[in-house]
Motif scaffolding. Structure first.
Motif, PDB file in Angstrom:
ATOM      1  N   TYR A 126      -3.278   6.494  -1.340  1.00 10.04           N
ATOM      2  CA  TYR A 126      -2.143   5.649  -1.708  1.00 10.04           C
ATOM      3  C   TYR A 126      -1.852   4.632  -0.613  1.00 10.04           C
ATOM      4  CZ  TYR A 126      -1.452   8.903  -5.521  1.00 10.04           C
ATOM      5  OH  TYR A 126      -1.641   9.657  -6.648  1.00 10.04           O
ATOM      6  N   ASP A 127      -1.438   3.431  -1.033  1.00 10.79           N
ATOM      7  CA  ASP A 127      -1.177   2.348  -0.093  1.00 10.79           C
ATOM      8  C   ASP A 127      -0.014   2.672   0.839  1.00 10.79           C
ATOM      9  OD1 ASP A 127      -3.216   0.859  -1.210  1.00 10.79           O
ATOM     10  OD2 ASP A 127      -1.889  -0.111  -2.662  1.00 10.79           O
ATOM     11  N   LYS A 128       1.002   3.355   0.262  1.00  9.64           N
ATOM     12  CA  LYS A 128       2.198   3.641   1.036  1.00  9.64           C
ATOM     13  C   LYS A 128       2.700   5.034   0.662  1.00  9.64           C
ATOM     14  CE  LYS A 128       6.190   0.874   2.583  1.00  9.64           C
ATOM     15  NZ  LYS A 128       7.005  -0.324   2.258  1.00  9.64           N
ATOM     16  N   VAL A 129       2.964   5.857   1.678  1.00 10.30           N
ATOM     17  CA  VAL A 129       3.341   7.251   1.448  1.00 10.30           C
ATOM     18  C   VAL A 129       4.628   7.563   2.210  1.00 10.30           C
ATOM     19  CG1 VAL A 129       2.670   9.672   1.794  1.00 10.30           C
ATOM     20  CG2 VAL A 129       0.955   7.974   1.083  1.00 10.30           C
ATOM     21  N   GLU A 152       3.914   9.196  -3.147  1.00 14.42           N
ATOM     22  CA  GLU A 152       3.651   7.761  -3.154  1.00 14.42           C
ATOM     23  C   GLU A 152       4.972   7.011  -3.022  1.00 14.42           C
ATOM     24  OE1 GLU A 152       2.575   5.983  -6.873  1.00 14.42           O
ATOM     25  OE2 GLU A 152       3.535   7.571  -8.053  1.00 14.42           O
ATOM     26  N   TYR A 153       4.958   5.913  -2.311  1.00 14.13           N
ATOM     27  CA  TYR A 153       6.166   5.098  -2.187  1.00 14.13           C
ATOM     28  C   TYR A 153       6.362   4.320  -3.485  1.00 14.13           C
ATOM     29  CZ  TYR A 153       9.368   1.394  -0.820  1.00 14.13           C
ATOM     30  OH  TYR A 153      10.414   0.521  -0.769  1.00 14.13           O
ATOM     31  N   VAL A 154       7.575   4.332  -4.002  1.00 14.61           N
ATOM     32  CA  VAL A 154       7.893   3.667  -5.265  1.00 14.61           C
ATOM     33  C   VAL A 154       8.603   2.347  -4.963  1.00 14.61           C
ATOM     34  CG1 VAL A 154       9.176   3.823  -7.432  1.00 14.61           C
ATOM     35  CG2 VAL A 154       8.064   5.870  -6.476  1.00 14.61           C
ATOM     36  N   GLU A 155       7.984   1.242  -5.357  1.00  9.97           N
ATOM     37  CA  GLU A 155       8.587  -0.076  -5.171  1.00  9.97           C
ATOM     38  C   GLU A 155       9.666  -0.301  -6.228  1.00  9.97           C
ATOM     39  OE1 GLU A 155       7.988  -2.216  -2.844  1.00  9.97           O
ATOM     40  OE2 GLU A 155       6.052  -1.617  -1.971  1.00  9.97           O
ATOM     41  N   GLY A 156      10.760  -0.947  -5.821  1.00 14.49           N
ATOM     42  CA  GLY A 156      11.807  -1.245  -6.790  1.00 14.49           C
ATOM     43  C   GLY A 156      13.004  -1.909  -6.149  1.00 14.49           C
TER      44      GLY A 156
END
Length: 306
Positions: A153-156, A195-199
């Motif tokens: 994952y790109d961002k964790v 995973e980091y969730v963008e929002g």
């Protein structure tokens, strides 16, 4: 008459107590840390009684019981052996939980339900079963699995499974530097990796039975990008969530046997709502103050509902 278990300085318990008194209800607020010191439980045959302030009340004289916050009982200073102190705490907790077997009225929430709801793994599983979107998640103490998850994952982000009593358990970004620094500590205890969730913003959804109060939370602090609790200047406003999400939340509450829960979601850039977690004893006054939503009144009414 309503019984509340919490700390005597807990502002949430104090506000609900005031709401109940405005509804002409007598309210008894007892601190679980003082059990055996300033009040006691008496179980005999088919009766359970609460003794406090020179009064003895049958547990079923209370129309409702709110297990707002259980605290570790204070053990008398005369008990110096640590093993005996731990044993005494265990015995007191066992007695406190036993009152639910004798009580026939309203309970928010049953201690066993609170205990099971504290499991982040169970929360994620039930949320997924209810049709909610949940982040890709890894819960482990296996260092190789963590490394593979980090690479995929790109961002964790990472956070503890439970809340330690000695410090604030914020959610943090797992970057290469952090991973290298703590790689030898991964196997010490299990941790949640997601995973980091963008929002654009977070949501706090507070539920009392079938009554849902939802609020949008916006943070302008970069330090609070991951965890909005780190920003003292967050902007909170009323928010209407979709009906299908409301239905999934109510189903979740029923499956977890909860009557109160404070949910954390994030609205994604694509418009989805991602479930993070629920706190069965979560704070609500900050939402009530900022939005005017009468959550404390909803709790009071739920406690006296027949």
């Amino acid at each position: 008459m309503v019984l509340i278990f919490s700390d005597e300085l807990d502002i949430h318990a104090i506000v609900v107590k005031k709401r109940l008194e405005q509804l002409n209800q007598e309210v008894i607020l007892l601190s679980t840390k003082e059990l055996t010191r300033s009040w006691s439980i008496i179980i005999s045959e088919n009766r359970c009684e609460i003794k406090f302030s020179d009064r003895v009340e049958d547990i079923n004289n209370f129309i409702g019981i709110w297990h707002r916050r259980h605290q570790t009982p204070k053990i008398r200073e005369t008990v110096v052996d640590e093993n005996y102190r731990k044993f005494a705490i265990k015995e007191i907790d066992n007695l406190l939980h036993s009152i639910t077997f004798y009580y026939k009225g309203n309970v928010i929430n049953y201690p066993i339900s609170d205990y099971e709801a504290a499991s982040k793994a169970k929360q994620l599983k039930i949320a997924n079963c209810c049709g909610m979107r949940v982040p890709k998640t890894l819960i482990t103490s296996d260092d190789k699995s963590v490394l593979n998850f980090f690479k995929y994952y790109d961002k964790v982000i990472f956070k503890p499974l439970t809340s330690p009593s000695f410090q604030f358990p914020d959610t943090r970004i797992l970057n290469a530097e952090t991973l290298f620094k703590f790689k030898n500590s991964i196997s010490v205890a299990p941790t949640i990796y997601q995973e980091y969730v963008e929002g654009p913003y977070h949501l706090r959804v507070t539920v009392v039975d079938s009554i849902i109060h939802s609020a949008k939370i916006i943070s302008n602090e970069s330090a609070a990008e991951i965890d909005w609790r780190l920003d003292p200047s967050i902007i909170i406003s009323k928010y209407k969530i979709p009906k299908n999400l409301e239905n999934r939340i109510i189903r979740f509450m029923k499956l977890m046997n909860l009557r109160y829960g404070a949910f954390d979601f994030k609205k994604t850039t694509s418009g989805d709502f991602v479930f993070f977690e629920v706190n069965s004893g979560g704070q609500f006054l900050f939402v009530e103050i900022e939005t005017g939503q009468e959550i404390s009144l909803a709790i009071a009414n739920a406690l006296i509902r027949k």
